[in-house]
Design a protein around this motif. Structure first.
Motif, PDB file in Angstrom:
ATOM      1  N   GLU A  49      45.926  38.435  19.753  1.00 23.49           N
ATOM      2  CA  GLU A  49      45.657  39.391  18.682  1.00 23.49           C
ATOM      3  C   GLU A  49      44.526  40.333  19.074  1.00 23.49           C
ATOM      4  O   GLU A  49      43.674  39.986  19.893  1.00 23.49           O
ATOM      5  CB  GLU A  49      45.264  38.647  17.400  1.00 23.49           C
ATOM      6  CG  GLU A  49      46.305  37.679  16.883  1.00 23.49           C
ATOM      7  CD  GLU A  49      45.809  36.904  15.675  1.00 23.49           C
ATOM      8  OE1 GLU A  49      45.868  37.449  14.558  1.00 23.49           O
ATOM      9  OE2 GLU A  49      45.334  35.764  15.867  1.00 23.49           O
ATOM     10  N   GLN A  50      44.527  41.495  18.458  1.00 25.41           N
ATOM     11  CA  GLN A  50      43.404  42.417  18.610  1.00 25.41           C
ATOM     12  C   GLN A  50      42.230  41.871  17.796  1.00 25.41           C
ATOM     13  O   GLN A  50      42.411  41.367  16.690  1.00 25.41           O
ATOM     14  CB  GLN A  50      43.788  43.808  18.106  1.00 25.41           C
ATOM     15  CG  GLN A  50      44.929  44.456  18.867  1.00 25.41           C
ATOM     16  CD  GLN A  50      44.512  44.960  20.238  1.00 25.41           C
ATOM     17  OE1 GLN A  50      43.331  45.192  20.501  1.00 25.41           O
ATOM     18  NE2 GLN A  50      45.496  45.119  21.134  1.00 25.41           N
ATOM     19  N   VAL A  51      41.033  41.982  18.357  1.00 24.41           N
ATOM     20  CA  VAL A  51      39.879  41.399  17.681  1.00 24.41           C
ATOM     21  C   VAL A  51      38.885  42.432  17.188  1.00 24.41           C
ATOM     22  O   VAL A  51      37.912  42.092  16.513  1.00 24.41           O
ATOM     23  CB  VAL A  51      39.157  40.396  18.610  1.00 24.41           C
ATOM     24  CG1 VAL A  51      40.062  39.210  18.909  1.00 24.41           C
ATOM     25  CG2 VAL A  51      38.707  41.079  19.905  1.00 24.41           C
ATOM     26  N   SER A  52      39.090  43.720  17.529  1.00 26.15           N
ATOM     27  CA  SER A  52      38.165  44.748  17.073  1.00 26.15           C
ATOM     28  C   SER A  52      38.932  46.035  16.803  1.00 26.15           C
ATOM     29  O   SER A  52      40.107  46.167  17.158  1.00 26.15           O
ATOM     30  CB  SER A  52      37.055  45.001  18.105  1.00 26.15           C
ATOM     31  OG  SER A  52      37.580  45.661  19.236  1.00 26.15           O
ATOM     32  N   THR A  53      38.245  46.988  16.195  1.00 26.76           N
ATOM     33  CA  THR A  53      38.874  48.276  15.901  1.00 26.76           C
ATOM     34  C   THR A  53      39.094  49.102  17.159  1.00 26.76           C
ATOM     35  O   THR A  53      39.854  50.069  17.132  1.00 26.76           O
ATOM     36  CB  THR A  53      38.017  49.082  14.910  1.00 26.76           C
ATOM     37  OG1 THR A  53      36.698  49.237  15.444  1.00 26.76           O
ATOM     38  CG2 THR A  53      37.916  48.358  13.578  1.00 26.76           C
ATOM     39  N   SER A  54      38.434  48.733  18.242  1.00 26.25           N
ATOM     40  CA  SER A  54      38.666  49.378  19.530  1.00 26.25           C
ATOM     41  C   SER A  54      39.839  48.674  20.206  1.00 26.25           C
ATOM     42  O   SER A  54      39.751  47.498  20.580  1.00 26.25           O
ATOM     43  CB  SER A  54      37.409  49.281  20.404  1.00 26.25           C
ATOM     44  OG  SER A  54      37.629  49.896  21.649  1.00 26.25           O
ATOM     45  N   ASP A  56      42.451  47.092  22.520  1.00 25.38           N
ATOM     46  CA  ASP A  56      42.587  46.597  23.893  1.00 25.38           C
ATOM     47  C   ASP A  56      43.943  47.086  24.402  1.00 25.38           C
ATOM     48  O   ASP A  56      44.987  46.499  24.092  1.00 25.38           O
ATOM     49  CB  ASP A  56      42.513  45.067  23.906  1.00 25.38           C
ATOM     50  CG  ASP A  56      42.544  44.478  25.310  1.00 25.38           C
ATOM     51  OD1 ASP A  56      43.105  45.131  26.214  1.00 25.38           O
ATOM     52  OD2 ASP A  56      42.030  43.360  25.500  1.00 25.38           O
ATOM     53  N   SER A 135      43.355  40.523  10.841  1.00 23.38           N
ATOM     54  CA  SER A 135      42.861  41.209  12.036  1.00 23.38           C
ATOM     55  C   SER A 135      43.508  42.584  12.147  1.00 23.38           C
ATOM     56  O   SER A 135      44.528  42.858  11.503  1.00 23.38           O
ATOM     57  CB  SER A 135      43.188  40.376  13.289  1.00 23.38           C
ATOM     58  OG  SER A 135      42.622  39.082  13.202  1.00 23.38           O
ATOM     59  N   PRO A 136      42.939  43.456  12.968  1.00 22.31           N
ATOM     60  CA  PRO A 136      43.599  44.742  13.195  1.00 22.31           C
ATOM     61  C   PRO A 136      45.012  44.531  13.720  1.00 22.31           C
ATOM     62  O   PRO A 136      45.250  43.659  14.563  1.00 22.31           O
ATOM     63  CB  PRO A 136      42.708  45.421  14.241  1.00 22.31           C
ATOM     64  CG  PRO A 136      41.368  44.774  14.081  1.00 22.31           C
ATOM     65  CD  PRO A 136      41.657  43.360  13.688  1.00 22.31           C
ATOM     66  N   GLY A 157      42.258  44.932   7.969  1.00 24.57           N
ATOM     67  CA  GLY A 157      41.645  45.756   9.008  1.00 24.57           C
ATOM     68  C   GLY A 157      42.489  46.984   9.268  1.00 24.57           C
ATOM     69  O   GLY A 157      43.438  47.285   8.542  1.00 24.57           O
TER      70      GLY A 157
END
Length: 465
Positions: A49-54, A56, A135-136, A157
């Motif tokens: 999963e993506q863990v931030s708004t930036s 990957d 999450s995002p 998110g």
């Protein structure tokens, strides 16, 4: 389907309870399942999963390869090539999954959902409905070849759908986007339904293509709503939508009926620069559906209202055109200063900027009746004929003085028609005090102004362009 709100001060999609297993309860009573337990979410996040708004990008590319390989199962090479060209990806990204990729997919399902949960068939509808995305979620350039359901889901998110392709029905009814909802350059070939969706954060549909019915009825946009360069080929419905922040519909096209009836623009006037509207376009022309005009928004508001007026003129909708003209003038009344402001404000108060009928008619009535009472009092107290020595013909009866006063007031009011000289001789005029001469002259001047505004209002209300 939304139910009765638990807390009426909160929006329907507000999360009132989050449980240890990841499920949640929304304010409207909808039970949300955890995205972690949703088979389609696992399919979209096989490698993590993506863990931030930036975002990957490398991780998303690997996850997207699994999703698109699965979604394009059963398509011919030509169909894959067409889709690959549309989203600017190599054809290999849409090719059938390899044996290793299938094993990775099976491992992810077994570890996250259990051995008894199978990978969905590519012919099944994609079901993200009533799901909490904690999450995002990144579905950029992902392909949805079947019906896709996000109904009543909540995105805690950011949600990234940039350049995604929806070839079937896309259902986002009652969905709640807590963070940014990013749909630029997405392609909706089937119906796109965002009825009653809540966009609590920034929402972008920049350059998005809606080839069929696009429904944003009763949607709530709390911040910026960007539809710049979006193309609506089918009917576009924004009925009863609420735009709390800026709404930008510039550029792009509306090729079918467009409905903004009962839509509310609370803080800023929507922008439609460089965009033509379909002839069957409807706005609600009631003041309470448009933002209050202040010093902060008057300049931008005037430009936006000017564009809307031009569009209504092109569509031959005189009532709507004049509404937006009145809004322009209200902005002018805030922006201008000194004498110019007084003129604009007076124009609005007396004639509702050339659209009112009642106000000019009321002004004419007052301008006739009040001086008439003054003339009547003078005629009853000092007979003009008596001053010429013709006492036997003096009008001393109150009834006759009343008729004479009303008549003289009417002839003064419309003096530009020549009624005074026609019905009142020189002796009458010579006997009038200077003050009554001045009053009569003022009536003539103001009567012309009010009559002009009355005629202008009638013309603007009933004319055909």
């Amino acid at each position: 389907m939304s139910g009765e709100l638990r807390d009426r001060s909160k929006p329907a999609g507000f999360i009132v309870e989050v449980r240890e297993d990841g499920t949640a309860l929304r304010n409207d009573g909808v039970e949300l399942r955890s995205a972690a337990k949703n088979p389609w979410y696992v399919l979209a996040t096989v490698y993590g999963e993506q863990v931030s708004t930036s975002i990957d990008r490398e991780l998303h590319a690997r996850n997207r390869r699994i999703w698109n390989g699965w979604a394009c199962s059963g398509l011919s090479n030509d169909e894959r090539a067409k889709l690959a060209e549309q989203i600017c990806l190599p054809l290999t990204v849409l090719s059938p999954l390899s044996g290793e990729e299938r094993r990775d997919l099976q491992v992810a399902f077994r570890e996250r959902l259990g051995a008894d949960v199978d990978v969905p068939d590519y012919r099944d509808r994609v079901d993200f409905s009533e799901t909490l995305f904690s999450s995002p979620i990144v579905l950029e350039k992902c392909i949805f070849n079947r019906y896709s359901f996000f109904q009543s889901s909540t995105f805690a998110g950011p949600a990234f759908f940039q350049s995604a392709i929806f070839t079937g029905f896309a259902d986002f009814r009652f969905a709640t986007f807590t963070g940014p909802a990013v749909f630029p350059s997405a392609d909706f070939s089937g119906h796109a339904v965002f009825d009653s969706a809540t966009f609590a954060g920034y929402s972008s549909f920049h350059s998005t293509t809606f080839s069929a019915y696009a429904d944003f009825a009763s949607a709530n946009f709390s911040k910026s709503a960007v539809f710049r360069s979006a193309t609506f080929t089918g009917r576009a419905v924004f009925r009863s939508a609420t735009f709390t922040g800026p709404a930008d519909f510039s550029d792009g096209e509306f090729r079918e009926r467009t409905i903004f009836e009962k839509a509310r623009f609370e803080t800023q006037v929507p922008m439609f620069y460089q965009r033509d509207l379909h002839q069957n376009t409807a706005f609600t022309t009631e003041d309470d559906h448009w933002p209050e005009i202040t010093k902060e928004n008057a300049a931008d508001g005037k430009r936006a209202y000017t564009r809307l007026r031009q569009l209504m003129n092109a569509l031959h909708k005189p009532d709507d055109e004049h509404f937006f003209f009145r809004q322009e003038m209200k902005c002018d009344a805030v922006l201008k200063t000194g004498w110019d402001r007084f003129i604009v404000q007076s124009f609005g108060r007396i004639s509702d900027y050339g659209y009112g009928v009642t106000r000019p008619a009321a002004c004419l009535t007052i301008l006739w009746s009040v001086p008439a009472a003054i003339y009547t009092g003078w005629l009853g107290g000092a007979c003009w004929l008596a001053r010429t020595g013709q006492t036997e013909a003096c009008f001393v009866a109150r009834g006759e003085a009343f008729v004479q006063g009303m008549g003289f007031s009417f002839s003064s009011l419309f003096g530009f028609f020549g009624l005074q000289r026609l019905h009142f001789d020189r002796a009458f005029w010579d006997s009038l005090p200077t003050a009554l001469h001045a009053l009569s002259g003022a009536q003539t001047v103001l009567g012309f102004v009010f009559l002009f505004f009355l005629g202008l209002g009638l013309r603007n209300r009933f004319r055909l362009k």
